[in-house]
Design a protein around this motif. Structure first.
Motif, PDB file in Angstrom:
ATOM      1  N   GLU A 103      25.392  14.567 -10.860  1.00  0.00           N
ATOM      2  CA  GLU A 103      24.154  13.920 -10.451  1.00  0.00           C
ATOM      3  C   GLU A 103      24.462  12.684  -9.614  1.00  0.00           C
ATOM      4  OE1 GLU A 103      21.711  13.187 -13.868  1.00  0.00           O
ATOM      5  OE2 GLU A 103      22.224  15.145 -14.715  1.00  0.00           O
ATOM      6  N   ARG A 135      26.251   9.462 -10.345  1.00  0.00           N
ATOM      7  CA  ARG A 135      25.686   8.785 -11.520  1.00  0.00           C
ATOM      8  C   ARG A 135      26.165   9.417 -12.821  1.00  0.00           C
ATOM      9  NH1 ARG A 135      24.723   4.079 -10.752  1.00  0.00           N
ATOM     10  NH2 ARG A 135      23.225   3.935 -12.405  1.00  0.00           N
ATOM     11  N   GLN A 136      26.421  10.738 -12.796  1.00  0.00           N
ATOM     12  CA  GLN A 136      26.842  11.412 -14.015  1.00  0.00           C
ATOM     13  C   GLN A 136      27.540  12.714 -13.664  1.00  0.00           C
ATOM     14  OE1 GLN A 136      24.103  11.136 -17.121  1.00  0.00           O
ATOM     15  NE2 GLN A 136      25.054  12.680 -18.405  1.00  0.00           N
ATOM     16  N   TYR A 158      29.318  12.762 -18.986  1.00  0.00           N
ATOM     17  CA  TYR A 158      29.903  11.447 -18.731  1.00  0.00           C
ATOM     18  C   TYR A 158      29.102  10.639 -17.707  1.00  0.00           C
ATOM     19  CZ  TYR A 158      33.839  13.658 -21.054  1.00  0.00           C
ATOM     20  OH  TYR A 158      34.623  14.320 -21.956  1.00  0.00           O
ATOM     21  N   PRO A 159      28.385   9.601 -18.149  1.00  0.00           N
ATOM     22  CA  PRO A 159      27.682   8.727 -17.202  1.00  0.00           C
ATOM     23  C   PRO A 159      28.678   7.783 -16.524  1.00  0.00           C
ATOM     24  CG  PRO A 159      27.330   7.965 -19.441  1.00  0.00           C
ATOM     25  CD  PRO A 159      28.118   9.236 -19.533  1.00  0.00           C
ATOM     26  N   THR A 182      29.093   4.034 -14.452  1.00  0.00           N
ATOM     27  CA  THR A 182      28.472   2.758 -14.104  1.00  0.00           C
ATOM     28  C   THR A 182      29.309   2.119 -13.002  1.00  0.00           C
ATOM     29  OG1 THR A 182      29.712   1.511 -15.783  1.00  0.00           O
ATOM     30  CG2 THR A 182      27.533   2.365 -16.421  1.00  0.00           C
TER      31      THR A 182
END
Length: 134
Positions: free
Chosen positions: A51, A60-61, A65-66, A68
């Protein structure tokens, strides 16, 4: 690295494969990478979707797993449970910090880490190819 020393061929025990022209990463071991319709952005990694932010420039992901980023910049600060530390100039990743009690990265997290941190190098190669063709 390959014979010219320009791109990695293995990630530990996992073999990296590229498309016919050698410009796009096609798989990391058993994790196949599929690209969007234009062929420039990874869309999936194995069975996981990738994403992007609203502009489509930052991941973003990846699966569970996101990611940052530091102060709205382009440097990834965390991928899932791991934190990335950079060199003094802040441009090159220097160390991956595991969460408390962690002693090693899982294979899937290692692949996501490679995909995300190697992305700037691959994008720069694509820019060079495009500019040399014009």
């Amino acid at each position: 690295y390959d014979r010219l020393g320009s791109r990695p061929r293995r990630l530990g025990d996992l073999e990296l494969s590229y498309d016919m022209l050698g410009s796009r990463l096609r798989s990391v071991g058993p994790f196949t990478i599929e690209y969007d319709m234009l062929g420039s952005r990874p869309r999936t990694l194995g069975q996981w979707s990738i994403e992007y932010d609203r502009l489509g420039s930052r991941i973003r992901q990846v699966g569970p797993y996101p990611l940052t980023y530091r102060m709205l910049g382009s440097r990834v600060e965390t991928i899932g449970p791991v934190r990335i530390r950079y060199d003094r100039l802040g441009s090159r990743p220097r160390r991956v910090q595991l969460p408390a009690g962690g002693d090693a990265l899982s294979e899937d997290l290692l692949v996501v880490l490679f995909l995300v941190l190697d992305r700037p190098r691959r994008e720069e190669e694509q820019r060079r190819r495009r500019s040399s063709q014009q």
